[in-house]
Design an enzyme around this catalytic site. Structure first.
Site, PDB file in Angstrom:
ATOM      1  N   GLN A   9      49.876  66.635   5.045  1.00  0.00           N
ATOM      2  CA  GLN A   9      49.011  65.470   5.230  1.00  0.00           C
ATOM      3  C   GLN A   9      48.536  64.926   3.888  1.00  0.00           C
ATOM      4  O   GLN A   9      48.299  65.686   2.950  1.00  0.00           O
ATOM      5  CB  GLN A   9      47.815  65.840   6.097  1.00  0.00           C
ATOM      6  N   SER A  36      51.649  73.250   4.286  1.00  0.00           N
ATOM      7  CA  SER A  36      50.804  73.075   5.467  1.00  0.00           C
ATOM      8  C   SER A  36      51.618  72.480   6.622  1.00  0.00           C
ATOM      9  O   SER A  36      52.575  73.090   7.083  1.00  0.00           O
ATOM     10  CB  SER A  36      49.586  72.213   5.113  1.00  0.00           C
ATOM     11  N   LEU A  37      51.278  71.279   7.076  1.00  0.00           N
ATOM     12  CA  LEU A  37      52.060  70.611   8.122  1.00  0.00           C
ATOM     13  C   LEU A  37      53.551  70.604   7.783  1.00  0.00           C
ATOM     14  O   LEU A  37      54.413  70.697   8.668  1.00  0.00           O
ATOM     15  CB  LEU A  37      51.570  69.165   8.273  1.00  0.00           C
ATOM     16  N   ARG A  68      48.784  70.202  17.665  1.00  0.00           N
ATOM     17  CA  ARG A  68      48.104  70.878  16.556  1.00  0.00           C
ATOM     18  C   ARG A  68      46.993  69.990  15.994  1.00  0.00           C
ATOM     19  O   ARG A  68      45.861  70.435  15.788  1.00  0.00           O
ATOM     20  CB  ARG A  68      49.133  71.212  15.473  1.00  0.00           C
ATOM     21  N   HIS A  95      42.671  74.981   7.386  1.00  0.00           N
ATOM     22  CA  HIS A  95      42.996  76.282   6.778  1.00  0.00           C
ATOM     23  C   HIS A  95      41.804  77.177   6.493  1.00  0.00           C
ATOM     24  O   HIS A  95      41.897  78.101   5.704  1.00  0.00           O
ATOM     25  CB  HIS A  95      43.828  76.095   5.499  1.00  0.00           C
ATOM     26  N   GLN A 105      48.411  80.274   9.870  1.00  0.00           N
ATOM     27  CA  GLN A 105      48.375  79.188   8.874  1.00  0.00           C
ATOM     28  C   GLN A 105      47.236  78.206   9.145  1.00  0.00           C
ATOM     29  O   GLN A 105      46.714  77.587   8.226  1.00  0.00           O
ATOM     30  CB  GLN A 105      49.733  78.459   8.888  1.00  0.00           C
TER      31      GLN A 105
END
Length: 312
Positions: free
Chosen positions: A12, A93-94, A118, A202, A251
């Site tokens: 993101q 991440s994503l 998510r 996170h 995660q």
């Protein structure tokens, strides 16, 4: 397959209105990929990325499918243009979900629905305004960790993205993040600034989202990755599906170990990295993470052509 090549997928923050517009005009495969994602999601994702409204594109549950689809579209065009297959994939991440699609673990339609869910669960876990994130620049990891520990005062604040040496992102309860910003400044941070995000990713506040997300993870038909996949939680390559799924859930509330992930790639011979997604955020981070690493980008027709030429 090229042993020295790894593809890395952004998270993101890489979205922008009009992203991939020139490449979309050049490669019908990009529009086809967005059409496939749109059919799974039930709305026109390409129209949203091109025309907005921008506030809607920046909502977590819309941003995540948009970046994932853009990244997968570029990956498909790369392969269609006879680009070399990498030895490794990784995602920030994503971006780990984009990497999973590239590695053959997930279908695109499953992946976009998964990251939409998510995003929804992340948004629901912490009501707007109650959480925050901040970027801390020019401070050692140990100092950031110490600042978070002293600033928590019974609330949540922790270091969540180890992006490059001297660039760490913190997240947690809004008030605790504010205290940690001041504590980092007092310890000599060059900059400590709040990030314009709607979700404190996170950190421990996301554990309830992970518990609810487990059902969605289990509902999908997974395949073992066909390309070695380096995960955020472990900063190492994972092949067995049980570990892969467990780490995907963790995660959500554990740090992104990006510096160590890039160092792992370099240590395993992958020093030529391709940032496969809109923008070039990772290219800026990667060069500071490990010696001898070069990152190429694919986000414009010129960048795509230059990367193809360099890696031919």
């Amino acid at each position: 397959m090229s042993a020295s090549l790894a593809f890395v997928f952004p998270g993101q923050g890489s979205q922008s209105l009009g992203m991939l517009s020139e490449l979309g005009a050049q490669y019908p495969l990009i529009l086809d990929t967005f059409a496939e994602a749109s059919a799974a999601l039930g709305y026109d994702l390409w129209a949203l990325t091109q025309q907005g409204p921008e506030e809607q594109l920046n909502q977590t549950d819309k941003t995540q499918p948009a970046i994932l689809t853009a990244s997968v579209a570029l990956w498909r065009v790369w392969l269609a243009e006879n680009g070399a297959s990498p030895a490794f994939v990784a995602g920030h991440s994503l971006g780990e979900y984009s990497a999973l699609v590239a590695a053959g673990s997930l279908s695109l339609s499953d992946a976009v629905k998964l990251v939409q869910r998510r995003g929804q669960l992340m948004q629901e876990a912490v009501p707007a305004g109650q959480g925050g994130m901040a970027a801390i620049l020019g401070l050692a990891d140990s100092e950031v960790l110490a600042a978070c520990a002293e600033s928590a005062q019974g609330e949540v604040v922790s270091a969540v993205n180890f992006n490059s040496p001297g660039q760490v992102v913190i997240a947690g309860s809004a008030a605790a993040v504010e205290r940690a910003i001041e504590a980092c400044k007092a310890r000599g941070a060059k900059r400590a600034m709040p990030l314009p995000v709607s979700v404190p990713s996170h950190c421990e506040l996301m554990r309830p989202a992970a518990e609810r997300f487990a059902e969605s993870i289990e509902a999908i038909a997974w395949q073992a990755p066909q390309i070695k996949l380096v995960q955020n939680v472990s900063a190492s390559a994972v092949t067995d599906l049980a570990t892969l799924k467990r780490d995907l859930l963790e995660q959500l509330y554990k740090p992104v170990r990006w510096v160590e992930s890039i160092q792992y790639l370099a240590a395993n011979g992958a020093t030529r990295l391709v940032e496969c997604g809109p923008g070039k955020v990772l290219a800026g981070l990667n060069k500071r993470c490990a010696e001898g690493v070069t990152t190429y980008t694919l986000n414009t027709p010129d960048a795509f052509a230059a990367t193809r030429a360099a890696l031919a």
